[in-house]
Design an enzyme around this catalytic site. Structure first.
Site, PDB file in Angstrom:
ATOM      1  N   HIS B  26      81.944 -74.278  48.587  1.00 21.33           N
ATOM      2  CA  HIS B  26      83.356 -74.563  48.354  1.00 21.33           C
ATOM      3  C   HIS B  26      83.478 -75.558  47.200  1.00 21.33           C
ATOM      4  CE1 HIS B  26      83.168 -73.093  52.499  1.00 21.33           C
ATOM      5  NE2 HIS B  26      84.434 -72.740  52.389  1.00 21.33           N
ATOM      6  N   HIS B 257      89.262 -72.377  45.855  1.00 21.18           N
ATOM      7  CA  HIS B 257      88.768 -72.880  47.138  1.00 21.18           C
ATOM      8  C   HIS B 257      87.281 -72.575  47.322  1.00 21.18           C
ATOM      9  CE1 HIS B 257      89.068 -74.032  51.371  1.00 21.18           C
ATOM     10  NE2 HIS B 257      88.506 -72.896  51.703  1.00 21.18           N
ATOM     11  N   GLU B 397      94.999 -86.451  73.459  1.00 24.20           N
ATOM     12  CA  GLU B 397      93.629 -86.286  73.941  1.00 24.20           C
ATOM     13  C   GLU B 397      92.665 -85.897  72.837  1.00 24.20           C
ATOM     14  OE1 GLU B 397      96.229 -84.679  75.272  1.00 24.20           O
ATOM     15  OE2 GLU B 397      96.518 -85.587  77.252  1.00 24.20           O
ATOM     16  N   HIS B 459      97.082 -78.080  86.369  1.00 23.42           N
ATOM     17  CA  HIS B 459      96.361 -79.354  86.435  1.00 23.42           C
ATOM     18  C   HIS B 459      95.073 -79.268  87.255  1.00 23.42           C
ATOM     19  CE1 HIS B 459     100.044 -80.780  84.714  1.00 23.42           C
ATOM     20  NE2 HIS B 459      99.670 -82.029  84.732  1.00 23.42           N
TER      21      HIS B 459
END
Lengths: 648, 648
Positions: B26, B257, B397, B459
């Protein structure tokens, strides 16, 4: 607006009474958002509770799903037959429609399962995309509704929530409105513990329309709804609220979130809110106000039904909405071919053929258009072309994964999610939700093994197949070649009760099937070469390793080792086959399983004396053929193991 | 600034030549960010290439890790011994330090593995937290460095990147600087395909300092660095760049790219940039400029070493930095107890005792302080208290999961990540990175099964244990009681070469162990009750189900069924035991495994005739005892199965 205030307090006390009865629950949201919700339903929502599946209904998502009693109270009061008072009294008990968090049951008005923070608003973005796409196809006479999402602080802290903001702003989904419960409290307490950003400014940066109001001022909330509906941008209604409003001991406090309610709390709330009625008792005039508010939607539903009945696209509209596939739709799926071809390209071939055959397909891709090759004949869905069936989701996999659930839950479209298998983990929580909701989403994952090559171990799945095979209700396909890939598409599209995922190769896959008279992938596993009876050895393989097994067989047979090759593209489907078929396919001979992934889970198909040839660690950075040899996944290893197992 | 321009072009051509040699890679990032990187290294970075592990070095993270040749060129030019010219020539080949994406090798200057978008900047937030915490403990004489992260558009689209922006702004991590490669190109092409938000405004909304510059104007970039260093807020340097700058055919285009480079591209770039030197040849004067720039850091390192040598905290500082545990640190870990206690609480007990014993621990939690109970004696880490060892991460999280890797990779602290097991999927990609990097992070997960109760299936983990047991280098512990929980803490903290995770209960766990003379959890599995020899039945269980197995044994033994109970808190460790020990523990008698999770993977320990008692689907919403009975995980089911298996 007195009527609406009473309607709001009805929500409030149904929530208190149900949570008291259950002994636990989250009162913060229903008590804090009661005025917002009542105003929405009273003056703005388009819904027909007696026809909960009406395709042109507004979609309501409770993204802060722990506040489930808000939704249940709303659905009860507005007259959804399944949401009885008894149902509310059974809140959080086994088999109740009023589960701890909302669980999808659209004929009761519960549009999606929610409660994992961020998932709901991400699904809502998908719903809003579905609405625009369907309107572009069928016109505003048939498709003219909105998506409303109740949103808590947590949803907006989650990364996927931020992805939702960004893409919804980019796509200018003007019929999407977030109702933000800005109560300044999360589970830990004051939101200032973990956030100090200017949330409205963040939405503005993403080109949203933002209006800030006192969430308990019904006039102000009503005006905000009017403003949101007239603005062409997606709207955030930032509602400053008091958590658990109405319970003197808890309102505005950390404990307002979900602290256990006492009998005194319920009594004091009744005094504070001048609500003299006993538990679960809603006066008739308040019920009447709720039902009167629903007349608006019922009338719209009646008129809409008349429109549909004479609409030239009636049949096609109904076909899309029921998810029925047209006759002979699969006839032109790609068949066998002579050249090796990456299965991601074969999947692109199938998807491309379906652009016209199944115009209800919509492909979402996370910034990997070229290497995954599923755009081809599709136009981009964007601000100026709502008829496009290819959504450039940007590098936002988690949002994308939830959007497909939102699109599937909306109905009318079949969503296809495309990215690399290494990025599946980024959207795993959303995929789990699709499995839990039994939604027919399809996840197409390319670059499925060390075959990725020198991009290295970050990009090389080794445990990913096992981790999804472990997920209930998720069908995992790893097809061997162009034929199995097309077969997987056929099976997945015929599956209406759960998601499917494809693990596909970047590198060329040998073509191992020529007979396409029967869809053998449907069986999960089958004998590709060799006999089911007399055999000395069974090679079981998936994906690109099936070609390897066939090559090994070509070497072993001349050595006198009668070898049967089993292709096993889908464990889940094979597990559903009769034991006799399983036994016939697997046979009694020694087995070698070959898969460029970890062994974990393969003990299901292997006995202790059998062998597994695959990965034992993360991958590495080198060209694919180098890696296959480095990690010992090649025909030589198979031959050596075969000789050892058969004693030849 | 001519010297810096030449330094930049040296990066550019090493990248072109290495990518040409590898045949792929790249080029977009190294060519587009060459001036930014050269300016950073020339005038601002504090690093000592001859002492790559110097604790007070600035940390450099290449979050857009696909641009790995930028990093390798930088490290080569600045004189890291391991980053030889030959290493660059081996780019993307097996065992090369120059892998496709950067792979952690700190003695070569590669601080972390990166390339999965978003992970790097999230780790960088953790590094910046570590720096502040360590400075608060040891003072600015010893800890006085910065974190610099190269960032692409993709990293900022990822949700975790957005989480990083939000929390870094909240915590005002003023020594953290993002260098944004605003090249307006992603893999799909123009960024306008998928984003139209005002990125600087988004950072401003999160209280960052933002400066926008032409990323190829060395003077402007230099001034931006000066401004960033003097501002107390975290800084975004928004660098408007041209992707693949220097290759006429590709610069500013989508192909910039990673389109394959031709010999003509390399030739035309040499003409365009007036770079007459052959491949991999850097003139001595340019090397000299690079090395001279590094003198600044080398001198600082020399002075710092003198400071440390006479510093009163020298020993403690070195202990923290080497990760050595103090003598007898585990002596006061909680022992056996008589009452049933949730293992998440027992884990909190252990963590609490360690607050003073191991002050290098730092706990991160995602808005679940109360239900996970790991704060207790810890102070919050925040803007006004950098000595705190409890970070309120908010509902973020994924960021948290990567922050622990960043903290661990920084060195000096031992990070503990705390949330519910159902949310582990939200941070799974970051956990995989920790496993891949062999970092000693500890993930504490509570609410590990249907024992969660009426919050319901969203959950309730059922497949989560299997999905992590499948992950290489991740030790999964599911301790049975307070003793095993403390033992798991001991083993995890003694583990320096990889992450550990604990699956802990919300509900009470029976205390099954009284003898604490030996850490039996270290063995992975052991005989808890009954004999290893004469037995009719073996019950194998984990976590809260061990108590169930013990209860069942108490019923079975009087029936004459000699029952051995095996507690198996960690499969990974048991797999490392000698086969003789494994055979002794598991025995030959019929086996019943009991775990409130899916069977997937348990075939490893069960023969076809053995039984598994656990889940077969997602969970449901009801109180925990109701669910255990509903899903058939109780002593009655065990008794019935035991009788069938033993023929009694």
């Amino acid at each position: 607006m007195t009527a609406i205030q009473n309607m709001a307090d009805a929500i409030r006390f149904l929530a208190i009474d149900a949570i008291r009865t259950a002994g636990e629950g989250h009162q913060g949201v229903p008590l804090g958002m009661a005025e917002i919700a009542a105003t929405l339903y009273a003056n703005h929502l388009k819904a027909a509770p007696k026809d909960p599946l009406w395709p042109d209904r507004d979609r309501v998502v409770l993204s802060n799903g722990h506040g489930s009693m808000l939704l249940y109270a709303l659905l009860h009061l507005s007259g959804y037959d399944k949401m009885t008072l008894d149902a509310l009294k059974s809140f959080r008990t086994l088999h109740s429609v009023c589960a701890g968090h909302p669980e999808i049951e659209q004929n009761a008005g519960i549009e999606i399962t929610s409660g994992l923070l961020g998932q709901g608003i991400a699904c809502a973005v998908g719903m809003a995309v579905a609405e625009e796409r369907l309107a572009a196809r069928f016109g505003r006479d048939l498709v003219d509704h909105r998506t409303w999402a109740f949103v808590g602080d947590g949803c907006l802290q989650e990364g996927m929530g931020q992805e939702a903001i960004s893409l919804a702003g980019h796509l200018q989904l003007g019929r999407l409105t977030f109702l933000w419960d800005d109560n300044q409290i999360t589970d830990d307490g004051d939101t200032a513990l973990s956030i100090s950003e200017d949330v409205p400014a963040r939405f503005c940066a993403a080109n949203w329309h933002v209006v800030s109001v006192d969430g308990h001022d019904i006039d102000a909330v009503d005006a905000a709804f009017i403003e949101a509906k007239s603005d062409p941008r997606p709207s955030l209604i930032a509602c400053r609220t008091t958590i658990a409003r109405g319970i003197p001991r808890l309102q505005g406090k950390r404990g307002g979130h979900s602290a256990p309610l006492t009998p005194q709390d319920a009594d004091e709330a009744r005094i504070a809110r001048s609500w003299p009625h006993p538990a679960f008792h809603i006066p008739k005039d308040i019920y009447d106000d709720w039902h009167k508010a629903m007349d608006r939607g019922a009338q719209a539903q009646t008129e809409w039904s008349k429109t549909l009945a004479t609409h030239p696209d009636q049949d096609e509209f109904n076909r899309w909405m029921t998810g029925a596939l047209p006759a002979n739709w699969a006839d032109n799926l790609p068949g066998s071919r002579n050249d090796a071809r990456a299965t991601i390209l074969s999947s692109g071939d199938a998807c491309d053929i379906l652009t016209e055959v199944l115009p209800e397909l919509i492909v979402l891709c996370a910034d990997l258009e070229a290497p995954t090759n599923h755009k081809r004949s599709r136009d981009s869905f964007n601000l100026t072309n709502r008829a496009g069936t290819y959504v450039h989701c940007g590098v936002r996999e988690h949002l994308m994964g939830a959007m497909v659930s939102g699109i599937a839950a909306h109905g009318g479209l079949r969503p296809i999610n495309v990215t690399y298998l290494a990025f599946a983990d980024y959207e795993r929580p959303a995929m789990r939700m699709a499995a839990l909701m039994s939604l027919p989403a399809i996840y197409v994952f390319s670059h499925d093994s060390i075959g990725v090559g020198s991009n290295g171990p970050t990009h090389q799945p080794v445990e990913t197949l096992a981790s999804y095979r472990a997920m209930p209700n998720m069908r995992v396909f790893r097809p061997a070649d162009a034929v199995e890939t097309a077969e997987a598409w056929e099976v997945a599209l015929e599956t209406s009760d759960g998601p499917s995922m494809f693990a596909l190769s970047r590198q060329d896959a040998d073509q191992v099937r020529s007979d396409t008279s029967e869809n053998l992938t449907r069986l999960g596993a089958y004998i590709l070469a060799g006999k089911d009876g007399d055999r000395d050895l069974t090679l079981i393989a998936t994906g690109t390793e099936v070609g390897l097994a066939v090559k090994a067989r070509d070497i072993l047979e001349p050595l006198g080792i009668r070898t049967t090759v089993v292709s096993m593209p889908c464990w889940d489907l094979f597990e559903d086959q009769p034991p006799a078929y399983q036994a016939q396919v697997l046979g009694d001979a020694p087995r070698i399983a070959i898969e460029a992934a970890l062994k974990f889970g393969w003990e299901r198909w292997l006995r202790p004396t059998d062998r597994f040839i695959g990965m034992t660690s993360f991958g590495a950075s080198a060209k694919a053929p180098v890696l296959y040899d480095h990690f010992g996944i090649n025909d030589n290893k198979i031959i050596v193991a075969a000789k050892e197992l058969t004693g030849r």
